[in-house]
Design a protein around this motif. Structure first.
Motif, short mmCIF file in Angstrom:
data_model
loop_
_atom_site.label_atom_id
_atom_site.label_comp_id
_atom_site.label_asym_id
_atom_site.label_seq_id
_atom_site.Cartn_x
_atom_site.Cartn_y
_atom_site.Cartn_z
N VAL A 167 -5.38 21.19 -0.82
CA VAL A 167 -5.25 22.23 -1.84
C VAL A 167 -5.91 23.51 -1.31
CG1 VAL A 167 -5.24 20.54 -3.70
CG2 VAL A 167 -7.41 21.58 -3.00
N PRO A 168 -5.61 24.65 -1.90
CA PRO A 168 -6.23 25.90 -1.43
C PRO A 168 -7.76 25.81 -1.45
CG PRO A 168 -4.41 26.39 -2.89
CD PRO A 168 -4.62 24.91 -2.95
N ASN A 169 -8.38 26.40 -0.43
CA ASN A 169 -9.84 26.40 -0.36
C ASN A 169 -10.44 26.94 -1.65
OD1 ASN A 169 -9.65 25.45 2.24
ND2 ASN A 169 -10.07 27.42 3.22
N GLY A 170 -11.53 26.34 -2.07
CA GLY A 170 -12.19 26.73 -3.32
C GLY A 170 -11.80 25.85 -4.48
N LEU A 171 -10.72 25.09 -4.33
CA LEU A 171 -10.31 24.14 -5.35
C LEU A 171 -10.63 22.73 -4.89
CD1 LEU A 171 -6.78 25.55 -6.32
CD2 LEU A 171 -8.98 25.94 -7.49
N MET A 172 -10.61 21.80 -5.81
CA MET A 172 -10.88 20.39 -5.54
C MET A 172 -9.73 19.57 -6.08
SD MET A 172 -13.99 18.02 -7.13
CE MET A 172 -15.27 19.11 -6.53
N ASN A 173 -9.38 18.51 -5.37
CA ASN A 173 -8.47 17.51 -5.95
C ASN A 173 -9.25 16.24 -6.25
OD1 ASN A 173 -5.87 16.13 -6.62
ND2 ASN A 173 -6.58 14.84 -4.94
N VAL A 174 -9.04 15.72 -7.46
CA VAL A 174 -9.65 14.46 -7.87
C VAL A 174 -8.53 13.46 -8.11
CG1 VAL A 174 -11.15 13.29 -9.51
CG2 VAL A 174 -11.55 15.71 -8.96
N SER A 175 -8.58 12.35 -7.40
CA SER A 175 -7.57 11.29 -7.57
C SER A 175 -8.26 9.98 -7.90
CB SER A 175 -6.72 11.16 -6.30
OG SER A 175 -5.85 12.26 -6.16
N ILE B 192 -1.19 6.55 -10.30
CA ILE B 192 -1.60 7.29 -9.10
C ILE B 192 -1.47 8.78 -9.42
CG2 ILE B 192 -1.03 7.80 -6.70
CD1 ILE B 192 -0.16 4.87 -6.41
N MET B 193 -2.56 9.53 -9.18
CA MET B 193 -2.62 10.84 -9.80
C MET B 193 -3.34 11.87 -8.96
SD MET B 193 -1.43 12.44 -12.15
CE MET B 193 -0.49 10.95 -12.54
N ALA C 136 -9.43 7.20 -13.09
CA ALA C 136 -9.49 8.67 -13.13
C ALA C 136 -8.86 9.14 -14.44
CB ALA C 136 -8.78 9.28 -11.93
N VAL C 137 -9.41 8.68 -15.56
CA VAL C 137 -8.82 8.89 -16.87
C VAL C 137 -8.74 10.39 -17.20
CG1 VAL C 137 -9.15 8.51 -19.34
CG2 VAL C 137 -9.56 6.65 -17.71
N ALA C 138 -7.55 10.84 -17.58
CA ALA C 138 -7.33 12.24 -17.91
C ALA C 138 -7.90 12.54 -19.30
CB ALA C 138 -5.85 12.57 -17.87
N TYR C 139 -8.71 13.60 -19.38
CA TYR C 139 -9.35 13.95 -20.65
C TYR C 139 -9.04 15.40 -21.00
CZ TYR C 139 -12.71 15.05 -24.23
OH TYR C 139 -13.26 15.47 -25.41
N GLY C 140 -8.44 15.61 -22.17
CA GLY C 140 -8.15 16.98 -22.62
C GLY C 140 -8.31 17.15 -24.12
N LYS D 26 0.84 -1.20 0.00
CA LYS D 26 0.00 0.00 0.00
C LYS D 26 0.87 1.25 0.00
CE LYS D 26 -3.63 2.39 2.68
NZ LYS D 26 -4.50 2.35 3.88
N TYR D 27 0.40 2.27 -0.70
CA TYR D 27 0.92 3.63 -0.57
C TYR D 27 -0.16 4.48 0.07
CZ TYR D 27 4.58 2.37 -3.99
OH TYR D 27 5.62 1.76 -4.64
N HIS D 28 0.25 5.32 1.02
CA HIS D 28 -0.67 6.31 1.61
C HIS D 28 0.01 7.67 1.49
CE1 HIS D 28 -3.40 7.73 5.17
NE2 HIS D 28 -3.45 8.52 4.11
N LEU D 29 -0.35 8.38 0.44
CA LEU D 29 0.20 9.71 0.19
C LEU D 29 -0.59 10.75 0.96
CD1 LEU D 29 0.84 9.58 -3.66
CD2 LEU D 29 2.53 10.28 -1.96
N LYS D 30 0.12 11.65 1.61
CA LYS D 30 -0.50 12.77 2.33
C LYS D 30 0.31 14.01 1.99
CE LYS D 30 -2.60 13.62 6.87
NZ LYS D 30 -3.97 13.30 6.41
N LEU D 31 -0.23 14.81 1.07
CA LEU D 31 0.54 15.92 0.49
C LEU D 31 -0.23 17.24 0.55
CD1 LEU D 31 2.00 14.38 -2.80
CD2 LEU D 31 3.16 14.65 -0.61
N LYS D 32 0.53 18.31 0.67
CA LYS D 32 0.02 19.66 0.50
C LYS D 32 0.55 20.19 -0.83
CE LYS D 32 0.12 24.22 2.77
NZ LYS D 32 0.66 24.99 3.93
N VAL D 33 -0.35 20.70 -1.66
CA VAL D 33 0.04 21.23 -2.97
C VAL D 33 -0.24 22.73 -2.99
CG1 VAL D 33 -0.32 21.10 -5.46
CG2 VAL D 33 -0.49 19.02 -4.06
N GLU D 34 0.79 23.50 -3.29
CA GLU D 34 0.68 24.97 -3.32
C GLU D 34 0.89 25.44 -4.76
OE1 GLU D 34 2.65 26.86 0.25
OE2 GLU D 34 3.47 24.83 0.45
N PRO D 35 -0.20 25.63 -5.50
CA PRO D 35 -0.08 25.98 -6.93
C PRO D 35 0.70 27.26 -7.19
CG PRO D 35 -2.30 25.26 -6.42
CD PRO D 35 -1.60 25.41 -5.12
#
Length: 544
Positions: free
Chosen positions: A189-197, A227-228, A301-305, A49-58
């Motif tokens: 992530v900063p309030n008002g944003l969402m992270n989808v993994s 893992i994304m 969580a397929v990336a679509y662009g 198992k991996y258990h990632l716990k991260l803070k992301v500052e854009p």
């Protein structure tokens, strides 16, 4: 072919070769070996198992946090190798309540235990780190983070690291042979944003410091590069196909467009369920997530662009027009859920197992929607993207993929094997059995060869060998001899044999050439013979 389309095909083939990390050569470095090889420091443990716990500052393009890595000890282990790009800073590595010593060599981290961990032990370490991860200049063609903003000025962050390596942004055992059985991804992530993994949404927690933590959990084996994180001002909508949850995360100004465009997903699932078997990660659900780059097969969580366009950014890779009837990124990247995500190559050298099969899913979808004739025309059309200048399989143990031909030469190889079977019921049964037999497993090219070979009386070993381990196509040599047509193969594989269907006087017949001349009695001239090139991908040569 006009100049614009020629340029497009060159760009498309670049995408299809995206993130190929090494070519077939002999100038490998120690860094290549450390990343690509399996030594006791890697084989002595199995990641659970991996258990990632991260803070992301854009705004700072900065990440910090930890990964708890749980594992089983398979052999007594004094030293463990994990991987993290050398530009990322290690704060500490904890084993229980003790800091452990480590040595860094290129992107490898060698953790030294005071006493060797004993075989049979279930254990974990917690790896604390921070830094500014590599930025992708043109994702997904190169690996790294994409830090950008949407049309409304909100931060929009994506990551694509296939080939380059997941260790670009988090510590892990960065080799495809070992997948964690599950993963939890807690990203603040900063309030008002969402992270989808990946996987299922567990919940959100306001941390009271201007950041919100978004938690996700995967309960199936998952590739490291899958893992994304996807960070943005997302809006969510959902539907179901049978018992499968279909979730979509898109930018608000694209919501209406997405609801119309993503209706194709249900058609795709109906086709893939029928032809390839059920979706392999039902427990984790299926998601499409809008990203600031073209696309990637991130599991569940397929990336679509693809900008809500049909084809490949509104173009057709096959040049037939058939590729403009459907969205390339939806179909191709979702096809990877079966091939690449569920069935994974143990060594990156065998990545054709991912890309050849997934490229073939494009024609599978076409056949479901528009019929077999269009599917065959598309398969033939995509040959314009094949170079036949390097072998498909790369070099083992040095983190080296083979030729970009793994995509569409691989797809044509599978289409041709179907034609060799000459029994569609057998073909689809075999394909479904393949996806079921190797579900959630890491495998080799030899596993794939043996599986499809055993399903037929035709010896497919020389066929696989020629198309995967040699650059050139086999050549069907032809010669006129009175009322006979002589034929034989010229190939790199010694004693190469493969049946081939040809059309003479509007009648299709099956020849069984070897590397020795054989004859077919006919009253027709040689120029009346034509290889069935919708089903067989070979070259021909008329001999004097």
């Amino acid at each position: 072919m006009n100049k614009i389309f020629t340029l497009f095909c060159l760009l498309a083939s670049t995408f299809l070769s995206a993130q190929i990390v090494g070519e077939n050569h002999s100038n490998y470095t120690e860094a290549d070996t450390l990343r690509g090889s399996l030594r006791p420091e890697r084989t002595s443990f199995d990641v659970q198992k991996y258990h990632l716990k991260l803070k992301v500052e854009p705004e700072k393009q900065f990440i910090s946090g930890s990964n708890v890595i749980s594992f089983n000890v398979l052999k007594d282990m004094p030293v463990m190798q994990l991987d993290l790009f050398e530009n990322m800073q290690i704060d500490s590595i904890m084993h229980g309540n003790q800091k452990v010593d480590y040595e860094r060599r290129y992107n490898a981290v060698f953790i030294q235990f005071e006493k060797a961990l004993k075989q049979g032990l279930t254990d974990s370490i917690e790896f604390f780190y921070h830094g500014k991860p590599v930025i992708a200049e043109n994702a997904p063609w190169d690996g790294g983070f994409v830090w950008t903003k949407d049309k409304e000025g909100n931060p929009w962050v994506g990551v694509a690291v296939q080939g380059t390596g997941a260790s670009l942004w988090y510590p892990n055992k960065d080799h495809q042979s070992d997948e964690p059985e599950e993963a939890q991804i807690d990203i603040s992530v900063p309030n008002g944003l969402m992270n989808v993994s990946n996987g299922r949404f567990l919940g959100e927690t306001d941390l009271g410091n201007g950041f919100t933590e978004w938690s996700w959990k995967v309960v199936n084996p998952i590739n490291n590069y899958n893992i994304m994180i996807n960070i943005g001002n997302y809006q969510h909508f959902s539907e179901k196909y049978k018992d499968l949850d279909l979730d979509y995360y898109v930018l608000p100004y694209n919501l209406k467009k997405a609801k119309e465009h993503f209706t194709e997903v249900k058609d795709m699932m109906a086709c893939f369920y029928e032809k390839m078997g059920p979706y392999p990660f039902e427990e984790d659900g299926f998601k499409l997530v809008e990203t600031p780059y073209l696309g990637m097969e991130h599991q569940s969580a397929v990336a679509y662009g693809n900008q809500y366009l049909k084809g490949y950014l509104g173009n057709d890779l096959s040049g037939t027009g058939i590729g403009l009837k459907w969205d390339f990124i939806i179909i191709h990247e979702s096809g990877h859920e079966w091939y690449g995500n569920s069935i994974t190559a143990k060594d990156i050298a065998d990545m054709w197992i991912h890309e050849g099969f997934t490229s073939y899913t494009e024609s599978i979808y076409i056949e479901c929607q528009y019929g077999k004739e269009d599917a065959l025309k598309y398969i033939r059309g995509i040959r314009q993207n094949i170079g036949n200048n390097r072998k498909i399989i790369g070099d083992y143990g040095v983190n080296a993929e083979g030729s970009g031909d793994m995509y569409y030469k691989g797809a044509n190889l599978l289409n041709m094997i179907r034609s060799i079977y000459d029994d569609d019921e057998l073909w689809w049964n075999t394909l479904r059995d393949y996806t079921k037999t190797f579900k959630h497993q890491t495998i080799t090219t030899e596993d794939t060869e043996d599986f499809f070979d055993k399903a037929t009386n035709v010896d497919l070993k020389p066929v696989f060998d020629q198309y995967l381990r040699h650059a050139s196509l086999p050549v069907l040599q032809l010669r006129q001899a009175d009322d006979k047509i002589l034929y034989k193969w010229k190939a790199d594989v010694i004693n190469f044999e493969m049946p081939v269907d040809v059309i003479i006087d509007e009648e299709e017949i099956r020849l069984k050439p070897t590397t020795e001349w054989q004859s077919y009695e006919t009253g027709e001239e040689l120029d009346e013979l034509k290889v069935n090139d919708l089903e067989f991908y070979v070259e021909t040569e008329v001999m004097e």
